[in-house]
Write a protein that holds these residues in place. Structure first.
Motif, PDB file in Angstrom:
ATOM      1  N   LEU A  88      17.951  15.651   2.082  1.00 18.03           N
ATOM      2  CA  LEU A  88      16.656  15.573   2.055  1.00 18.03           C
ATOM      3  C   LEU A  88      16.168  15.727   0.415  1.00 18.03           C
ATOM      4  CD1 LEU A  88      15.187  16.249   5.436  1.00 18.03           C
ATOM      5  CD2 LEU A  88      15.738  14.110   4.568  1.00 18.03           C
ATOM      6  N   GLU A  89      16.660  16.978   0.095  1.00 14.83           N
ATOM      7  CA  GLU A  89      15.856  17.186  -1.280  1.00 14.83           C
ATOM      8  C   GLU A  89      16.264  16.286  -2.336  1.00 14.83           C
ATOM      9  OE1 GLU A  89      16.984  21.310  -1.883  1.00 14.83           O
ATOM     10  OE2 GLU A  89      16.399  21.931   0.043  1.00 14.83           O
ATOM     11  N   SER A  90      17.312  15.354  -2.130  1.00 17.85           N
ATOM     12  CA  SER A  90      17.339  14.294  -3.393  1.00 17.85           C
ATOM     13  C   SER A  90      15.925  13.542  -3.256  1.00 17.85           C
ATOM     14  CB  SER A  90      18.706  13.531  -3.203  1.00 17.85           C
ATOM     15  OG  SER A  90      18.763  12.999  -1.749  1.00 17.85           O
ATOM     16  N   ALA A  91      15.344  13.372  -2.070  1.00 16.97           N
ATOM     17  CA  ALA A  91      14.337  12.382  -2.075  1.00 16.97           C
ATOM     18  C   ALA A  91      13.059  12.818  -1.834  1.00 16.97           C
ATOM     19  CB  ALA A  91      14.768  11.170  -0.849  1.00 16.97           C
ATOM     20  N   VAL A  92      12.942  14.008  -1.431  1.00 14.47           N
ATOM     21  CA  VAL A  92      11.538  14.966  -1.165  1.00 14.47           C
ATOM     22  C   VAL A  92      11.694  16.266  -1.530  1.00 14.47           C
ATOM     23  CG1 VAL A  92      10.396  15.891   0.847  1.00 14.47           C
ATOM     24  CG2 VAL A  92      11.637  13.726   1.260  1.00 14.47           C
ATOM     25  N   ASN A  93      10.426  16.554  -2.214  1.00 12.82           N
ATOM     26  CA  ASN A  93      10.088  17.903  -2.770  1.00 12.82           C
ATOM     27  C   ASN A  93       9.629  18.733  -1.667  1.00 12.82           C
ATOM     28  OD1 ASN A  93       8.891  20.193  -3.735  1.00 12.82           O
ATOM     29  ND2 ASN A  93       7.158  19.398  -4.613  1.00 12.82           N
ATOM     30  N   VAL A  94      10.774  19.356  -1.004  1.00 21.06           N
ATOM     31  CA  VAL A  94      10.583  20.000   0.346  1.00 21.06           C
ATOM     32  C   VAL A  94       9.820  21.162   0.260  1.00 21.06           C
ATOM     33  CG1 VAL A  94      12.132  21.114   2.154  1.00 21.06           C
ATOM     34  CG2 VAL A  94      13.013  18.983   0.978  1.00 21.06           C
ATOM     35  N   ASP A  95      10.062  21.855  -0.617  1.00 21.63           N
ATOM     36  CA  ASP A  95       9.337  23.101  -0.766  1.00 21.63           C
ATOM     37  C   ASP A  95       7.936  22.852  -0.751  1.00 21.63           C
ATOM     38  OD1 ASP A  95       9.309  26.235  -1.261  1.00 21.63           O
ATOM     39  OD2 ASP A  95       8.239  25.515  -3.135  1.00 21.63           O
ATOM     40  N   GLY A  96       7.470  21.839  -1.655  1.00 19.33           N
ATOM     41  CA  GLY A  96       5.892  21.385  -1.676  1.00 19.33           C
ATOM     42  C   GLY A  96       5.381  20.858  -0.619  1.00 19.33           C
ATOM     43  N   ALA A  97       6.075  19.974   0.100  1.00 17.46           N
ATOM     44  CA  ALA A  97       5.778  19.405   1.678  1.00 17.46           C
ATOM     45  C   ALA A  97       5.698  20.680   2.380  1.00 17.46           C
ATOM     46  CB  ALA A  97       7.034  18.535   1.892  1.00 17.46           C
ATOM     47  N   LEU A  98       6.338  21.756   2.604  1.00 18.22           N
ATOM     48  CA  LEU A  98       6.458  22.966   3.397  1.00 18.22           C
ATOM     49  C   LEU A  98       5.001  23.618   3.005  1.00 18.22           C
ATOM     50  CD1 LEU A  98       9.854  24.041   3.814  1.00 18.22           C
ATOM     51  CD2 LEU A  98       8.543  22.604   5.301  1.00 18.22           C
ATOM     52  N   ARG A  99       4.587  23.643   1.812  1.00 17.87           N
ATOM     53  CA  ARG A  99       3.301  24.464   1.633  1.00 17.87           C
ATOM     54  C   ARG A  99       2.220  23.498   1.963  1.00 17.87           C
ATOM     55  NH1 ARG A  99       4.348  27.916  -3.179  1.00 17.87           N
ATOM     56  NH2 ARG A  99       6.653  27.656  -3.965  1.00 17.87           N
ATOM     57  N   TYR A 100       2.360  22.269   1.508  1.00 15.35           N
ATOM     58  CA  TYR A 100       1.467  21.462   1.956  1.00 15.35           C
ATOM     59  C   TYR A 100       1.064  21.492   3.456  1.00 15.35           C
ATOM     60  CZ  TYR A 100      -0.688  16.887   3.519  1.00 15.35           C
ATOM     61  OH  TYR A 100      -1.427  16.048   3.999  1.00 15.35           O
ATOM     62  N   PHE A 101       2.041  21.477   4.344  1.00 17.18           N
ATOM     63  CA  PHE A 101       1.947  21.397   5.669  1.00 17.18           C
ATOM     64  C   PHE A 101       1.439  22.688   6.342  1.00 17.18           C
ATOM     65  CE2 PHE A 101       5.077  17.610   5.770  1.00 17.18           C
ATOM     66  CZ  PHE A 101       4.078  16.665   6.164  1.00 17.18           C
ATOM     67  N   ALA A 102       1.967  23.547   5.875  1.00 18.64           N
ATOM     68  CA  ALA A 102       1.354  25.047   6.173  1.00 18.64           C
ATOM     69  C   ALA A 102      -0.494  25.098   6.092  1.00 18.64           C
ATOM     70  CB  ALA A 102       1.894  26.176   5.222  1.00 18.64           C
ATOM     71  N   ALA A 103      -0.761  24.719   5.005  1.00 17.40           N
ATOM     72  CA  ALA A 103      -2.288  24.827   5.020  1.00 17.40           C
ATOM     73  C   ALA A 103      -3.024  23.376   5.662  1.00 17.40           C
ATOM     74  CB  ALA A 103      -2.846  24.285   3.521  1.00 17.40           C
ATOM     75  N   GLN A 104      -2.332  22.274   5.637  1.00 18.59           N
ATOM     76  CA  GLN A 104      -2.622  21.082   6.264  1.00 18.59           C
ATOM     77  C   GLN A 104      -2.969  21.232   7.853  1.00 18.59           C
ATOM     78  OE1 GLN A 104      -3.649  18.253   4.887  1.00 18.59           O
ATOM     79  NE2 GLN A 104      -4.212  17.375   6.786  1.00 18.59           N
ATOM     80  N   VAL A 105      -1.844  21.909   8.494  1.00 17.08           N
ATOM     81  CA  VAL A 105      -1.841  22.260   9.933  1.00 17.08           C
ATOM     82  C   VAL A 105      -2.688  23.340  10.268  1.00 17.08           C
ATOM     83  CG1 VAL A 105      -0.569  23.427  11.885  1.00 17.08           C
ATOM     84  CG2 VAL A 105       0.672  21.682  10.481  1.00 17.08           C
ATOM     85  N   PHE A 106      -3.163  24.308   9.446  1.00 18.65           N
ATOM     86  CA  PHE A 106      -3.993  25.306   9.582  1.00 18.65           C
ATOM     87  C   PHE A 106      -5.523  24.558   9.777  1.00 18.65           C
ATOM     88  CE2 PHE A 106      -7.481  28.528   8.654  1.00 18.65           C
ATOM     89  CZ  PHE A 106      -6.887  29.393   9.328  1.00 18.65           C
TER      90      PHE A 106
END
Length: 487
Positions: free
Chosen positions: A260-278
């Protein structure tokens, strides 16, 4: 079952691992969780959040502009920002549901866009091509969007700059708005450099459509299947650009694990979802609508970026036939399944990442970091109280406000209460004290913290819109009266 003589050792190892994870996350973030690069000129001017700024709009016929605002057509205006004059600036109303409801209730306080290069090629505000003036629709605290972007930047997610501005029209006070950097060319340069990639704002034409492209689902190689993405590109795009993005979606939807890392900035998405879900925002990618985000693509890699938080913190009800009203349900909404399964399975950028155990644990690690470094150490409450005091005199005098000053102060207190209770709930979910999935909640007799004292409607409700009309009509009268004096 684990023997009791090993439990102490296991607990010590688990605690040590958690500490190590937080330290690793902290070291990976830029200093203070902010952008590492120094900002452009406009960042230190209008977006200096240490004071409330001034924006005066000079418009030939403001009444006609407001009447035609739902059409979102640009007109030319003069904008005076902190005493500096900019001519021939594009001005239009913005928003989706907020714009429609403002019209429906006969109101005139629309959120606005200022585009400096719309009529003048190369026009800018010290390097900024576009900004918006957010009206705080359904946000009596005036602070939800500011807070959400601050959280995102703290987590190292590229987010718009913002600050407060007292807006006047033709010399007459129009109210306190939040000035927001629009994600276009200047935003891309600031966050990704001169050789930046492409920005999109995927959005639906109708909620009745499948909108699979907005959900970032792969539905074949035909670019026509992704019109809700490509028709909302912020820059000119080519067939090669379309092909590259479709290939990234194909990998996101078909591959697993590290591929998935060849198509997605995985680390950035995980940071985003942490704040987004909160922030409990269901008018967003993990929510029912699936929109209100920006998509950044560079070299075939996708990043998700934040946008639009006036309906966050549990106040979203638009478009829902049976919205959740119980604050206990909302504040304790599970962090592992931030929407019901039928929605989550159609949100591959969240669902597919969380199928990977390493990514799932890292996402929870980012949640832990957000709690410990932003909320539990007092940073959040100090910041929000300071901003509330800064804007208080301007809210008190706001002639087009959607609420009274007393309602505003109540909303600020409620927002703080909601965030602190959400912090307790998420902490309990991460530790195993409370269930962290919808399935676990269904099977548990105790679903989380007691939020029965919270009045979420004080953050903003439809009753406010009915009560705001008289004040906004009076503000319009004063603008027109002032305009006549200058003719």
């Amino acid at each position: 079952m684990v023997s009791h003589r090993y439990i102490d050792a296991i607990c010590i190892l688990a605690a040590a691992a958690a500490v190590v994870l937080v330290l690793l996350i902290r070291s990976a973030l830029p200093a203070d969780g902010r952008d590492a690069l120094s900002g452009p000129d406009y960042a230190a001017l209008l977006f200096d959040s240490g004071s409330v700024h001034t924006v005066e709009l000079r418009v030939d016929d403001w009444e006609a502009f407001v009447e035609n605002a739902p059409e979102e057509e640009y007109i030319s205006c003069t904008a005076v920002i902190d005493g500096e004059t900019f001519y021939n600036v594009g001005l239009r109303a913005k928003g989706n549901n907020s714009r429609n409801l403002t019209q429906e209730y006969g109101l005139s306080r629309y959120s606005l866009k200022l585009e400096f290069d719309h009529f003048t090629e190369g026009g800018s505000y010290h390097g900024l091509d576009k900004l918006s003036l957010d009206a705080s629709f359904q946000d009596n605290s005036y602070l939800k969007t500011y807070l959400a972007y601050d959280m995102m930047r703290f987590m190292g997610v590229p987010a718009p700059l913002c600050s407060y501005a007292r807006v006047a029209v033709n010399g007459a006070d129009w109210g306190l708005f939040l000035a927001v950097e629009e994600p276009e060319e200047a935003f891309a340069r600031r966050n990704f450099g001169a050789d930046h990639g492409l920005l999109y704002k995927p959005d639906y034409r109708s909620l009745d459509d499948p909108n699979e492209d907005v959900a970032l689902k792969y539905t074949g190689d035909d670019p026509e299947n992704y019109r809700n993405i490509f028709e909302n590109a912020k820059f000119r795009i080519t067939d090669a650009d379309k092909k590259r993005l479709i290939e990234a979606l194909k990998i996101l939807n078909k591959k697993e694990g590290k591929e998935l890392e060849s198509a997605v900035n995985v680390d950035g998405a995980l940071r985003y979802f942490a704040a987004q879900v909160f922030v409990m925002n269901w008018d967003s990618y993990p929510g029912r609508t699936g929109h209100n985000y920006f998509l950044y693509e560079e070299d075939g890699v996708l990043s998700i970026l934040p946008w639009d938080y006036n309906l966050a913190f549990g106040t979203y009800a638009l478009g829902m036939t049976d919205p959740i009203r119980d604050p206990g349900v909302l504040i304790n909404y599970p962090v592992d399944t931030p929407a019901e399964g039928s929605v989550m399975k159609n949100r591959p950028l969240y669902h597919n990442l969380m199928q990977n155990q390493e990514y799932f644990e890292k996402y929870r690690g980012y949640l832990d970091f957000l709690l410990s470094e932003y909320f539990e150490n007092g940073r959040f409450e100090t910041m929000i109280r300071q901003m509330a005091e800064q804007i208080a005199p301007y809210v008190r005098q706001d002639p087009t406000a959607f609420c009274s000053y007393e309602d505003h102060r109540r909303a600020v207190d409620t927002l703080v209460q909601v965030c602190l209770l959400r912090t307790q709930s998420v902490r309990g979910q991460l530790s195993g004290l409370y269930p962290s999935s919808l399935k676990e909640q269904e099977e548990s007799s105790r679903t989380g913290v007691d939020a029965s004292s919270v009045d979420l409607e004080s953050l903003g409700n439809f009753g406010d819109l009915k009560n705001a009309k008289a004040g906004q009509d009076e503000a319009m009268r004063r603008v027109m009266e002032q305009s006549e004096k200058h003719e």
